[in-house]
Design a protein around this motif. Structure first.
Motif, PDB file in Angstrom:
ATOM      1  N   UNK A   1       0.839  -1.206   0.000  1.00  0.00           N
ATOM      2  CA  UNK A   1       0.000   0.000   0.000  1.00  0.00           C
ATOM      3  C   UNK A   1       0.866   1.245   0.000  1.00  0.00           C
ATOM      4  N   UNK A   2       0.216   2.383  -0.262  1.00  0.00           N
ATOM      5  CA  UNK A   2       0.914   3.663  -0.398  1.00  0.00           C
ATOM      6  C   UNK A   2       0.047   4.768   0.202  1.00  0.00           C
ATOM      7  N   UNK A   3       0.684   5.695   0.906  1.00  0.00           N
ATOM      8  CA  UNK A   3      -0.039   6.829   1.493  1.00  0.00           C
ATOM      9  C   UNK A   3       0.308   8.089   0.709  1.00  0.00           C
ATOM     10  N   UNK A   4      -0.727   8.826   0.290  1.00  0.00           N
ATOM     11  CA  UNK A   4      -0.540  10.049  -0.480  1.00  0.00           C
ATOM     12  C   UNK A   4      -1.290  11.209   0.178  1.00  0.00           C
ATOM     13  N   UNK A   5      -0.817  12.433  -0.092  1.00  0.00           N
ATOM     14  CA  UNK A   5      -1.470  13.625   0.463  1.00  0.00           C
ATOM     15  C   UNK A   5      -1.646  14.666  -0.639  1.00  0.00           C
ATOM     16  N   UNK A   6      -2.637  15.551  -0.400  1.00  0.00           N
ATOM     17  CA  UNK A   6      -2.930  16.606  -1.377  1.00  0.00           C
ATOM     18  C   UNK A   6      -3.561  17.793  -0.669  1.00  0.00           C
ATOM     19  N   UNK A   7      -3.396  18.976  -1.256  1.00  0.00           N
ATOM     20  CA  UNK A   7      -4.082  20.166  -0.742  1.00  0.00           C
ATOM     21  C   UNK A   7      -5.313  20.509  -1.576  1.00  0.00           C
ATOM     22  N   UNK A   8      -5.410  19.960  -2.807  1.00  0.00           N
ATOM     23  CA  UNK A   8      -6.505  20.344  -3.703  1.00  0.00           C
ATOM     24  C   UNK A   8      -7.340  19.164  -4.201  1.00  0.00           C
ATOM     25  N   UNK A   9      -7.011  17.953  -3.763  1.00  0.00           N
ATOM     26  CA  UNK A   9      -7.720  16.738  -4.170  1.00  0.00           C
ATOM     27  C   UNK A   9      -7.510  16.431  -5.658  1.00  0.00           C
ATOM     28  N   UNK A  10      -6.463  17.034  -6.248  1.00  0.00           N
ATOM     29  CA  UNK A  10      -6.125  16.773  -7.646  1.00  0.00           C
ATOM     30  C   UNK A  10      -4.688  16.270  -7.773  1.00  0.00           C
ATOM     31  N   UNK A  11      -3.793  17.010  -7.174  1.00  0.00           N
ATOM     32  CA  UNK A  11      -2.371  16.667  -7.237  1.00  0.00           C
ATOM     33  C   UNK A  11      -1.939  16.027  -5.922  1.00  0.00           C
ATOM     34  N   UNK A  12      -1.520  14.768  -5.984  1.00  0.00           N
ATOM     35  CA  UNK A  12      -1.158  14.019  -4.784  1.00  0.00           C
ATOM     36  C   UNK A  12       0.343  13.730  -4.746  1.00  0.00           C
TER      37      UNK A  12
END
Length: 380
Positions: free
Chosen positions: A321-332
């Motif tokens: 699995x992989x954990x990702x983050x974003x501020x705009x829900x587009x670019x992670x």
């Protein structure tokens, strides 16, 4: 004898003057000195007060005159918590529970007088107080008073006598659940030391040991432990000088808030409601549908700087699995990934990053069952 009208008027005036003088002497003019002017004021007078600022419970000394019959003291228009008339020229007053900035006032039987210039300092109640502050402290052998390490003053310090094998202890006065000890070393630190706790001052448990400390500020965190007595064994000095520290502090640091708690959660395909993984209930779980290649996401509602994600896996965990983050829900941005996951309760730390949306890509199941976790937590 027939008195003139002018004579009678003069005598009447003198009589009134004498009557007034006698009346005012009851409280004003000095009865032992007939030459004291009858115009001496009976009103209170404030010449000064010290200190000029204070918080609730502080004692303020007020100097002036005509305090003997004082009936009230105020700070910024707020009543003093209490006051004591020490003499006609001195009052000791305690700042009240609500305080007030402005004038200090004294009221007596004739009225009120005040003097401006008092600053009320509102005391900030800490959510995480130092439990060792001003508590009884003892030591094996001391160069100076052990209380200097629990007085909250970084300008004072406690020092052991010369040599190794010393100890220092603070009595918290009652049993607390503690989880953090902070030692603010003076230049002459201990390179090897143990931290111990006890509830009875007889049986001690070691909660931390080190043989390579380097001084400065040591902040040691550990699992919540019941303790009344907290001791440091100063096994070996790190310098040629007497081991010494400015402050020895004990805390029950509250856990950081879980930013994902009760926040909106969504998923690629769900066997049940995604909110079950962010409800704070370890007895409920979210589960994907069958197969690999799923995702789960939580919206923190606003941006935070985060650095930790905790996952409490149900038995059917993801091995990749992989954990990702974003501020705009587009670019992670990916902050963690693994191909060797084994389930259980895991904590993933990464460099602090600004995020609002936190997503886990569930690439591959580690069991034949639907991938699932009890809780998905996010922390600053």
């Amino acid at each position: 004898m027939i008195m003139s009208k002018e004579f009678l008027l003069v005598m009447t005036g003198l009589g009134c003057l004498l009557f007034t003088a006698c009346s005012e002497r009851d409280y004003g003019a000095n009865p032992y000195d007939p030459d004291t002017p009858v115009t001496v004021s009976e009103m209170p007078k404030i010449n000064s007060f010290e200190p000029t600022e204070g918080k609730t419970g502080d004692i303020i000394e007020i100097t002036g005159a005509n305090f003997s019959t004082a009936t009230a003291v105020t700070f910024g228009g707020k009543a003093a918590g209490s006051f004591e008339v020490i003499s006609d020229e001195l009052i000791e007053a305690t700042v009240g529970p609500y305080g007030g900035t402005g004038a200090v006032g004294v009221t007596n039987h004739k009225g009120t007088r005040s003097l401006d210039g008092f600053l009320y300092v509102e005391e900030v109640i800490s959510d995480n107080p130092n439990l060792a502050l001003n508590k009884p402290a003892t030591a094996h052998e001391s160069f100076n008073d052990p209380s200097l390490a629990v007085d909250g003053d970084m300008g004072s310090r406690w020092s052991a006598e010369a040599g190794d094998g010393h100890w220092f202890q603070v009595d918290l006065m009652k049993v607390y659940s503690i989880n953090t000890i902070v030692i603010r070393w003076e230049g002459a630190y201990a390179s090897e030391y143990d931290l111990q706790v006890s509830t009875d001052d007889v049986n001690f448990t070691t909660i931390y040991s080190t043989i390579d400390a380097v001084g400065g500020v040591d902040s040691i965190a550990f699992a919540n432990t019941d303790a009344r007595y907290v001791k440091i064994l100063l096994n070996k000095a790190g310098t040629p000088w007497n081991m010494s520290f400015y402050e020895f502090e004990v805390y029950n640091t509250p856990p950081p808030p879980n930013l994902a708690l009760n926040k909106p959660a969504t998923a690629h395909e769900s066997f049940n409601d995604p909110s079950l993984a962010v409800d704070g209930d370890p007895g409920t779980r979210w589960s994907a549908t069958e197969g690999d290649g799923h995702w789960f996401q939580v919206d923190l509602v606003k941006e935070y700087t985060i650095s930790k994600v905790c996952i409490s896996w149900e038995g059917a965990y993801a091995s990749e699995y992989e954990i990702q983050v974003s501020t705009d829900n587009l670019n992670f941005t990916s902050v963690f990934s693994t191909t060797t996951g084994e389930g259980g309760d895991v904590e993933h730390l990464f460099a602090p990053i600004t995020a609002r949306y936190v997503k886990i890509l569930l690439h591959k199941a580690g069991t034949p069952w639907n991938m699932s976790f009890w809780e998905f937590e996010v922390y600053e």
